[in-house]
Design a protein around this motif. Structure first.
Motif, PDB file in Angstrom:
ATOM      1  N   ALA A  40       0.841  -1.187   0.000  1.00 49.57           N
ATOM      2  CA  ALA A  40       0.000   0.000   0.000  1.00 49.57           C
ATOM      3  C   ALA A  40       0.881   1.243   0.000  1.00 49.57           C
ATOM      4  CB  ALA A  40      -0.907   0.004   1.229  1.00 49.57           C
ATOM      5  N   CYS A  41       0.308   2.371  -0.416  1.00 46.60           N
ATOM      6  CA  CYS A  41       1.019   3.636  -0.354  1.00 46.60           C
ATOM      7  C   CYS A  41       1.208   3.994   1.121  1.00 46.60           C
ATOM      8  CB  CYS A  41       0.219   4.725  -1.061  1.00 46.60           C
ATOM      9  SG  CYS A  41       0.817   6.391  -0.714  1.00 46.60           S
ATOM     10  N   PRO A  42       2.455   4.252   1.576  1.00 50.30           N
ATOM     11  CA  PRO A  42       2.672   4.555   2.987  1.00 50.30           C
ATOM     12  C   PRO A  42       1.984   5.870   3.389  1.00 50.30           C
ATOM     13  CG  PRO A  42       4.765   4.342   1.790  1.00 50.30           C
ATOM     14  CD  PRO A  42       3.665   4.314   0.771  1.00 50.30           C
ATOM     15  N   ARG A  65       5.243   9.015  -8.363  1.00 54.33           N
ATOM     16  CA  ARG A  65       4.252   9.528  -7.404  1.00 54.33           C
ATOM     17  C   ARG A  65       3.078   8.560  -7.271  1.00 54.33           C
ATOM     18  NH1 ARG A  65       4.997  14.357  -5.511  1.00 54.33           N
ATOM     19  NH2 ARG A  65       6.684  15.560  -6.413  1.00 54.33           N
ATOM     20  N   CYS A  66       2.459   8.559  -6.073  1.00 53.83           N
ATOM     21  CA  CYS A  66       1.291   7.709  -5.845  1.00 53.83           C
ATOM     22  C   CYS A  66       0.151   8.187  -6.736  1.00 53.83           C
ATOM     23  CB  CYS A  66       0.880   7.774  -4.375  1.00 53.83           C
ATOM     24  SG  CYS A  66      -0.735   7.036  -4.044  1.00 53.83           S
ATOM     25  N   ARG A  67      -0.537   7.238  -7.387  1.00 57.92           N
ATOM     26  CA  ARG A  67      -1.626   7.597  -8.300  1.00 57.92           C
ATOM     27  C   ARG A  67      -2.738   8.342  -7.562  1.00 57.92           C
ATOM     28  NH1 ARG A  67      -3.104   5.427 -13.015  1.00 57.92           N
ATOM     29  NH2 ARG A  67      -1.844   3.567 -12.810  1.00 57.92           N
ATOM     30  N   ARG A  68      -2.987   7.992  -6.307  1.00 58.17           N
ATOM     31  CA  ARG A  68      -4.123   8.546  -5.602  1.00 58.17           C
ATOM     32  C   ARG A  68      -3.796   9.872  -4.916  1.00 58.17           C
ATOM     33  NH1 ARG A  68      -6.658   5.463  -1.138  1.00 58.17           N
ATOM     34  NH2 ARG A  68      -8.189   6.933  -0.331  1.00 58.17           N
ATOM     35  N   CYS A  69      -2.728   9.876  -4.092  1.00 60.23           N
ATOM     36  CA  CYS A  69      -2.476  11.074  -3.280  1.00 60.23           C
ATOM     37  C   CYS A  69      -1.306  11.894  -3.800  1.00 60.23           C
ATOM     38  CB  CYS A  69      -2.249  10.694  -1.821  1.00 60.23           C
ATOM     39  SG  CYS A  69      -0.674   9.874  -1.526  1.00 60.23           S
ATOM     40  N   GLY A  70      -0.564  11.387  -4.777  1.00 56.71           N
ATOM     41  CA  GLY A  70       0.530  12.164  -5.339  1.00 56.71           C
ATOM     42  C   GLY A  70       1.789  12.203  -4.487  1.00 56.71           C
TER      43      GLY A  70
HETATM   44 ZN    ZN Z   1      -0.839   7.553  -1.792  1.00 58.24          ZN
END
Ligand code: ZN
Length: 255
Positions: A40-42, A65-70
């Motif tokens: 998961a994204c930390p 970068r994370c797709r969801r939160c950047g």
């Molecule tokens: Zn994220």
């Protein structure tokens, strides 16, 4: 053994294993399971879909970068994946499918994980060094360095660092080397044999001294600035595995 198609397949397989090594590097110091849950994204805790988890490719497509939160993804991820891919390809190129190929990639993977964890956490988990020592010894029955040299490697590698750690503690009354370093060099000795364990220690010490002096010279550290010695042992062992036999021949030829 040079086999381009085989080396490409080995590299792809290596990149996938590198992705797993990243999980180990992230979770082992935190005492978390390396099997579950999914990655998961930390930052935002969003679970990664399979398409965001493709080694190297996903990092490039997502531009780090994370797709969801950047949130930025650590460059450690693609670096470890690329390094492991290169390790697998190079070992395949050199050895083909053989016990030595398996032995070298297992050692290489252990060194990559220890390098990264020690650099960040000053920690060398027993979960890597102890099973690593057993596996290295087991491989020595199937090929170089042979079980006798492997056993001596465990004793000499661990013994030298244990003695240095003890002496340092008696003289300075503080811990200079941890037992993790002792177990790590024992593991390296199990895989590479006692001669290359000594070469590893010499290369690691030189590299550590050079970096330490550079840090002091640039005033980014003082004499007591702690260096992650396991990181240097990993570099030393990598160099010893590749260039060690030649170095030994050259050195012994001087006499
Ligand atoms: Zn994220």
């Amino acid at each position: 053994m040079s086999d381009p198609a085989g080396a490409v397949v080995a590299a792809l397989f290596g990149a996938a294993i590198g992705s797993f090594l990243n999980v180990c590097i992230h979770r082992l110091p935190l005492g978390q399971s390396i099997v579950r849950p999914r990655s998961a994204c930390p930052s935002c805790r969003a679970e990664l879909s399979w398409s965001d988890n493709v080694p190297l490719v996903s990092y490039l497509l997502l531009r780090g970068r994370c797709r969801r939160c950047g949130a930025p993804i650590s460059a450690r991820y693609p670096i470890v994946e690329a390094l492991t891919a290169a390790l697998f390809a190079a070992c395949w190129w050199q050895f083909g499918f053989s016990p030595l190929f398996l032995s070298r990639i297992v050692l290489g993977c252990a060194l990559i994980v220890l390098f990264a964890i020690d650099l960040e956490h000053y920690l060398l988990p027993n979960a890597i060094t102890l099973p690593g020592t057993v596996v290295g010894f087991a491989f020595s029955f199937l090929g170089p360095p042979g079980w006798m040299s492997s056993l001596l490697g465990i004793l000499v590698g661990g013994g030298i660092l244990f003695t240095i750690a003890e002496l340092y503690y008696r003289v300075r009354h503080e811990e200079g080397l941890g037992m993790g370093d002792v177990k790590m060099l024992a593991m390296i000795g199990a895989f590479l044999g006692w001669k290359l364990a000594i070469v590893t220690l010499m290369l690691a010490s030189v590299a550590g001294a050079v970096i330490g002096l550079l840090l002091i010279a640039t005033r980014r550290g003082d004499m007591k600035y702690a260096l992650p010695f396991g990181t240097f042992l990993a570099l030393g062992a990598g160099m010893a595995a590749v260039a060690g036999p030649g170095l030994l021949d050259w050195y012994l030829g001087l006499y």
